[in-house]
Motif scaffolding. Structure first.
Motif, PDB file in Angstrom:
ATOM      1  N   SER A  68       0.827  -1.203   0.000  1.00 47.02           N
ATOM      2  CA  SER A  68       0.000   0.000   0.000  1.00 47.02           C
ATOM      3  C   SER A  68       0.864   1.257   0.000  1.00 47.02           C
ATOM      4  O   SER A  68       0.515   2.260  -0.637  1.00 47.02           O
ATOM      5  N   PHE A  69       1.996   1.209   0.699  1.00 51.41           N
ATOM      6  CA  PHE A  69       2.910   2.358   0.714  1.00 51.41           C
ATOM      7  C   PHE A  69       3.507   2.576  -0.672  1.00 51.41           C
ATOM      8  O   PHE A  69       3.611   3.710  -1.149  1.00 51.41           O
ATOM      9  N   VAL A  70       3.888   1.482  -1.330  1.00 49.79           N
ATOM     10  CA  VAL A  70       4.418   1.581  -2.693  1.00 49.79           C
ATOM     11  C   VAL A  70       3.353   2.108  -3.645  1.00 49.79           C
ATOM     12  O   VAL A  70       3.625   2.952  -4.517  1.00 49.79           O
ATOM     13  N   ALA A  71       2.106   1.636  -3.487  1.00 47.48           N
ATOM     14  CA  ALA A  71       1.013   2.068  -4.362  1.00 47.48           C
ATOM     15  C   ALA A  71       0.775   3.571  -4.239  1.00 47.48           C
ATOM     16  O   ALA A  71       0.621   4.269  -5.251  1.00 47.48           O
ATOM     17  N   ALA A  72       0.761   4.074  -3.006  1.00 51.37           N
ATOM     18  CA  ALA A  72       0.578   5.521  -2.814  1.00 51.37           C
ATOM     19  C   ALA A  72       1.733   6.298  -3.444  1.00 51.37           C
ATOM     20  O   ALA A  72       1.518   7.355  -4.054  1.00 51.37           O
ATOM     21  N   GLY A  73       2.947   5.776  -3.328  1.00 56.75           N
ATOM     22  CA  GLY A  73       4.099   6.425  -3.939  1.00 56.75           C
ATOM     23  C   GLY A  73       4.009   6.471  -5.456  1.00 56.75           C
ATOM     24  O   GLY A  73       4.344   7.487  -6.085  1.00 56.75           O
ATOM     25  N   LEU A  74       3.530   5.373  -6.061  1.00 55.54           N
ATOM     26  CA  LEU A  74       3.334   5.363  -7.515  1.00 55.54           C
ATOM     27  C   LEU A  74       2.304   6.404  -7.934  1.00 55.54           C
ATOM     28  O   LEU A  74       2.471   7.089  -8.953  1.00 55.54           O
ATOM     29  N   GLY A  75       1.227   6.514  -7.150  1.00 56.57           N
ATOM     30  CA  GLY A  75       0.194   7.498  -7.466  1.00 56.57           C
ATOM     31  C   GLY A  75       0.738   8.913  -7.468  1.00 56.57           C
ATOM     32  O   GLY A  75       0.447   9.703  -8.382  1.00 56.57           O
ATOM     33  N   ILE A  76       1.546   9.234  -6.477  1.00 54.52           N
ATOM     34  CA  ILE A  76       2.136  10.571  -6.401  1.00 54.52           C
ATOM     35  C   ILE A  76       3.138  10.781  -7.536  1.00 54.52           C
ATOM     36  O   ILE A  76       3.134  11.820  -8.212  1.00 54.52           O
ATOM     37  N   GLY A  77       3.977   9.782  -7.784  1.00 46.74           N
ATOM     38  CA  GLY A  77       5.006   9.911  -8.813  1.00 46.74           C
ATOM     39  C   GLY A  77       4.436  10.146 -10.205  1.00 46.74           C
ATOM     40  O   GLY A  77       4.837  11.086 -10.909  1.00 46.74           O
ATOM     41  N   LEU A  78       3.470   9.316 -10.609  1.00 44.74           N
ATOM     42  CA  LEU A  78       2.892   9.465 -11.953  1.00 44.74           C
ATOM     43  C   LEU A  78       2.060  10.736 -12.064  1.00 44.74           C
ATOM     44  O   LEU A  78       1.997  11.350 -13.141  1.00 44.74           O
ATOM     45  N   SER A  79       1.418  11.138 -10.970  1.00 49.98           N
ATOM     46  CA  SER A  79       0.643  12.387 -11.002  1.00 49.98           C
ATOM     47  C   SER A  79       1.548  13.593 -11.180  1.00 49.98           C
ATOM     48  O   SER A  79       1.196  14.550 -11.879  1.00 49.98           O
ATOM     49  N   MET A  80       2.721  13.548 -10.572  1.00 46.58           N
ATOM     50  CA  MET A  80       3.667  14.654 -10.734  1.00 46.58           C
ATOM     51  C   MET A  80       4.252  14.671 -12.141  1.00 46.58           C
ATOM     52  O   MET A  80       4.556  15.739 -12.690  1.00 46.58           O
ATOM     53  N   ILE A  81       4.394  13.506 -12.752  1.00 45.18           N
ATOM     54  CA  ILE A  81       4.970  13.423 -14.103  1.00 45.18           C
ATOM     55  C   ILE A  81       3.963  13.859 -15.157  1.00 45.18           C
ATOM     56  O   ILE A  81       4.270  14.677 -16.043  1.00 45.18           O
ATOM     57  N   PHE A  82       2.719  13.342 -15.077  1.00 40.73           N
ATOM     58  CA  PHE A  82       1.738  13.559 -16.145  1.00 40.73           C
ATOM     59  C   PHE A  82       0.780  14.717 -15.872  1.00 40.73           C
ATOM     60  O   PHE A  82       0.016  15.096 -16.765  1.00 40.73           O
ATOM     61  N   GLN A  83       0.774  15.270 -14.656  1.00 44.88           N
ATOM     62  CA  GLN A  83      -0.004  16.470 -14.341  1.00 44.88           C
ATOM     63  C   GLN A  83      -1.478  16.371 -14.783  1.00 44.88           C
ATOM     64  O   GLN A  83      -1.944  17.171 -15.612  1.00 44.88           O
ATOM     65  N   PRO A  84      -2.240  15.438 -14.248  1.00 42.04           N
ATOM     66  CA  PRO A  84      -3.626  15.275 -14.705  1.00 42.04           C
ATOM     67  C   PRO A  84      -4.539  16.446 -14.362  1.00 42.04           C
ATOM     68  O   PRO A  84      -5.592  16.615 -14.991  1.00 42.04           O
ATOM     69  N   GLY A  85      -4.175  17.288 -13.384  1.00 43.62           N
ATOM     70  CA  GLY A  85      -5.033  18.408 -13.014  1.00 43.62           C
ATOM     71  C   GLY A  85      -4.711  19.709 -13.727  1.00 43.62           C
ATOM     72  O   GLY A  85      -5.480  20.675 -13.631  1.00 43.62           O
ATOM     73  N   ALA A 137      -7.075   1.847  -3.202  1.00 45.00           N
ATOM     74  CA  ALA A 137      -7.526   3.034  -2.461  1.00 45.00           C
ATOM     75  C   ALA A 137      -6.368   3.990  -2.219  1.00 45.00           C
ATOM     76  O   ALA A 137      -6.535   5.215  -2.293  1.00 45.00           O
ATOM     77  N   ALA A 138      -5.189   3.449  -1.929  1.00 44.67           N
ATOM     78  CA  ALA A 138      -4.015   4.300  -1.719  1.00 44.67           C
ATOM     79  C   ALA A 138      -3.681   5.079  -2.991  1.00 44.67           C
ATOM     80  O   ALA A 138      -3.364   6.281  -2.933  1.00 44.67           O
ATOM     81  N   ILE A 139      -3.756   4.410  -4.139  1.00 44.53           N
ATOM     82  CA  ILE A 139      -3.513   5.087  -5.424  1.00 44.53           C
ATOM     83  C   ILE A 139      -4.566   6.157  -5.670  1.00 44.53           C
ATOM     84  O   ILE A 139      -4.259   7.288  -6.062  1.00 44.53           O
ATOM     85  N   HIS A 140      -5.830   5.813  -5.437  1.00 41.40           N
ATOM     86  CA  HIS A 140      -6.932   6.749  -5.670  1.00 41.40           C
ATOM     87  C   HIS A 140      -6.760   8.012  -4.833  1.00 41.40           C
ATOM     88  O   HIS A 140      -6.891   9.138  -5.337  1.00 41.40           O
ATOM     89  N   LEU A 141      -6.454   7.856  -3.544  1.00 42.94           N
ATOM     90  CA  LEU A 141      -6.300   9.011  -2.666  1.00 42.94           C
ATOM     91  C   LEU A 141      -5.104   9.864  -3.077  1.00 42.94           C
ATOM     92  O   LEU A 141      -5.182  11.106  -3.096  1.00 42.94           O
ATOM     93  N   ALA A 142      -3.991   9.216  -3.410  1.00 47.49           N
ATOM     94  CA  ALA A 142      -2.783   9.955  -3.781  1.00 47.49           C
ATOM     95  C   ALA A 142      -2.980  10.724  -5.084  1.00 47.49           C
ATOM     96  O   ALA A 142      -2.668  11.915  -5.174  1.00 47.49           O
ATOM     97  N   VAL A 143      -3.490  10.038  -6.110  1.00 47.73           N
ATOM     98  CA  VAL A 143      -3.677  10.686  -7.416  1.00 47.73           C
ATOM     99  C   VAL A 143      -4.697  11.821  -7.316  1.00 47.73           C
ATOM    100  O   VAL A 143      -4.500  12.902  -7.885  1.00 47.73           O
ATOM    101  N   THR A 144      -5.787  11.588  -6.592  1.00 48.20           N
ATOM    102  CA  THR A 144      -6.822  12.611  -6.477  1.00 48.20           C
ATOM    103  C   THR A 144      -6.302  13.835  -5.732  1.00 48.20           C
ATOM    104  O   THR A 144      -6.579  14.979  -6.120  1.00 48.20           O
ATOM    105  N   ALA A 145      -5.543  13.621  -4.660  1.00 53.32           N
ATOM    106  CA  ALA A 145      -5.007  14.751  -3.893  1.00 53.32           C
ATOM    107  C   ALA A 145      -4.081  15.607  -4.748  1.00 53.32           C
ATOM    108  O   ALA A 145      -4.183  16.852  -4.748  1.00 53.32           O
TER     109      ALA A 145
END
Length: 419
Positions: free
Chosen positions: A86-103, A306-314
């Motif tokens: 779950s810790f790795v999943a949250a980290g992936l969510g943050i990493g890819l969100s910072m790279i691809f800038q979905p917002g 859920a960890a990915i969802h929360l990280a990417v959404t935030a």
């Protein structure tokens, strides 16, 4: 065995067909399809009415049958895998969100300008999260569907039963009663699952019809980033189980397809749990004691999706409003997304509850939750398939090569209960 397998494959096929037809009906019928949502709600309620006691009974029986040495062995190993994944999943969510800038670029769209959310914030500290794991009234916890609290009680009762059986020649009337109750509850859930294609069709059609392209299109990049994170986690899991368990990944995909399809259709880890338990034992061949303990335990504690969802959404919300997180702030987002995934609810409609917890923690506007209010089905489908399959992968990693019956995995024999 052959007839049984055909029956399971048929059910899965019907579920997939019902999802496809539901999407088509939702696109064509639009808002009118919201009128059939009550049928899907009835189906979910019928399954969920027995899920909490079923999960508790499964854990009580699993823990009650173990020695303290076994529980502290693969039980703790499983919890460690839950935490790391779950810790790795949250980290992936943050990493890819910072790279691809979905917002980026959404700030001036009508979707963001019209967003509103009238609910109050749920400010949750680290201490609150830990305290929330322990309920003061098990009946109230069961009524509220607080799965972590129910599981803590089930583990405690299971431990007492285990010690009792050790000192009473393996005898315990409560253990026998709970074992039979577990089987009866499972039969109820199996009966309700016969109407799964109808319930899933109505639910998917109503969700897609209510969603509308005007909501979905601006957030396609956000959904794609979530999907990419989930795909990367699957790759990591398949590599890990291939190395540790020496199993064929392609064969494993086929064996996990029924539970994956059900997870996509119901967007609920709880509803999918009985099917996941049976298939993990009878198709993959994981030891029964490991499966019975880790899959119910992993349902709330191993929510990789859920960890990915929360990280990417935030991160997406921060990008929409032009809020930049520094290095230490990103670490804080990472930890918060990880911790709140442990308290993630396991039924449809849970994502908004999770967002009301993480958004105020990060100083983000509560109105931003309204942007994602209509995305329960697509985000739920993306995260739930990883939540469910991640529990199975964790059980396999704990079992290792010696804990997986190769003849069952290869389809040469049927798993036998308590084998």
């Amino acid at each position: 065995m052959t007839a049984k397998e055909r029956k399971k494959v048929g059910t899965t096929t019907w579920i997939v067909i019902s999802m496809v037809l539901g999407v088509i009906a939702g696109v064509i019928g639009g808002q009118a399809m919201a009128q059939v949502q009550f049928v899907g709600d009835i189906f979910f309620h019928l399954v969920q009415m027995g899920i909490v006691p079923f999960v508790m009974c499964t854990i009580i029986v699993a823990v009650g049958a173990l020695t303290p040495q076994a529980l502290s062995g693969f039980g703790l190993k499983g919890i460690m895998i839950f935490a790391v994944s779950s810790f790795v999943a949250a980290g992936l969510g943050i990493g890819l969100s910072m790279i691809f800038q979905p917002g980026t670029g959404l700030g001036n769209t009508a979707l963001v300008q019209d967003a509103a959310y009238e609910s109050s914030a749920s400010a949750v500290t680290f201490q609150d999260t830990l305290v929330g794991f322990f309920g003061s009234n098990i009946i109230a916890s069961m009524s509220a569907g607080s799965m972590v609290q129910c599981i803590v009680f089930a583990i405690a009762l299971g431990l007492v039963i285990s010690f009792w059986r050790t000192t009473h020649n393996g005898e315990c009337k409560v253990y026998d009663f709970i074992g039979e109750l577990c089987q009866l509850l499972l039969n109820i859930i199996r009966g309700v699952m016969r109407i799964a294609p109808i319930g899933i069709f109505c639910y998917v059609a109503s969700m897609v019809g209510s969603l509308g392209a005007e909501v979905l299109v601006p957030l396609v990049k956000y959904l794609l980033v979530m999907a990419a994170c989930v795909l990367l986690m699957f790759v990591l899991y398949f590599v890990a189980v291939a190395v540790v368990c020496r199993v064929n990944p392609i064969a494993l995909v086929r064996k996990m397809w029924p539970m994956s399809a059900l997870a996509l259709g119901t967007i609920s880890s709880a509803i999918t749990l009985p099917v996941a338990i049976e298939d993990t034992k009878n198709k993959i061949g994981v030891r029964h004691d490991i499966t019975d303990l880790l899959l119910p335990l992993g349902m709330p504690l191993n929510s990789n999706g859920a960890a990915i969802h929360l990280a990417v959404t935030a991160i997406t919300i921060a990008q929409i409003y032009g809020i930049a997180f520094s290095g230490t702030e990103l670490l804080y987002v990472w930890v918060i997304a990880f911790l709140l995934s442990l308290a993630n609810a396991v039924s449809p409609g849970a994502s908004l509850v999770s967002l009301t917890m993480i958004v105020p923690q990060l100083g983000l506007p509560m109105a931003s939750i309204g942007i994602f209010a209509g995305l329960e089905y697509p985000t739920g489908a993306i995260r739930t398939i990883l939540n469910v399959d991640g529990d199975v992968f964790a059980a396999m990693l704990v079992a290792g090569r010696k804990g997986i019956d190769r003849e069952v995995f290869d389809g040469k024999k049927t798993a036998v209960d308590d084998a």
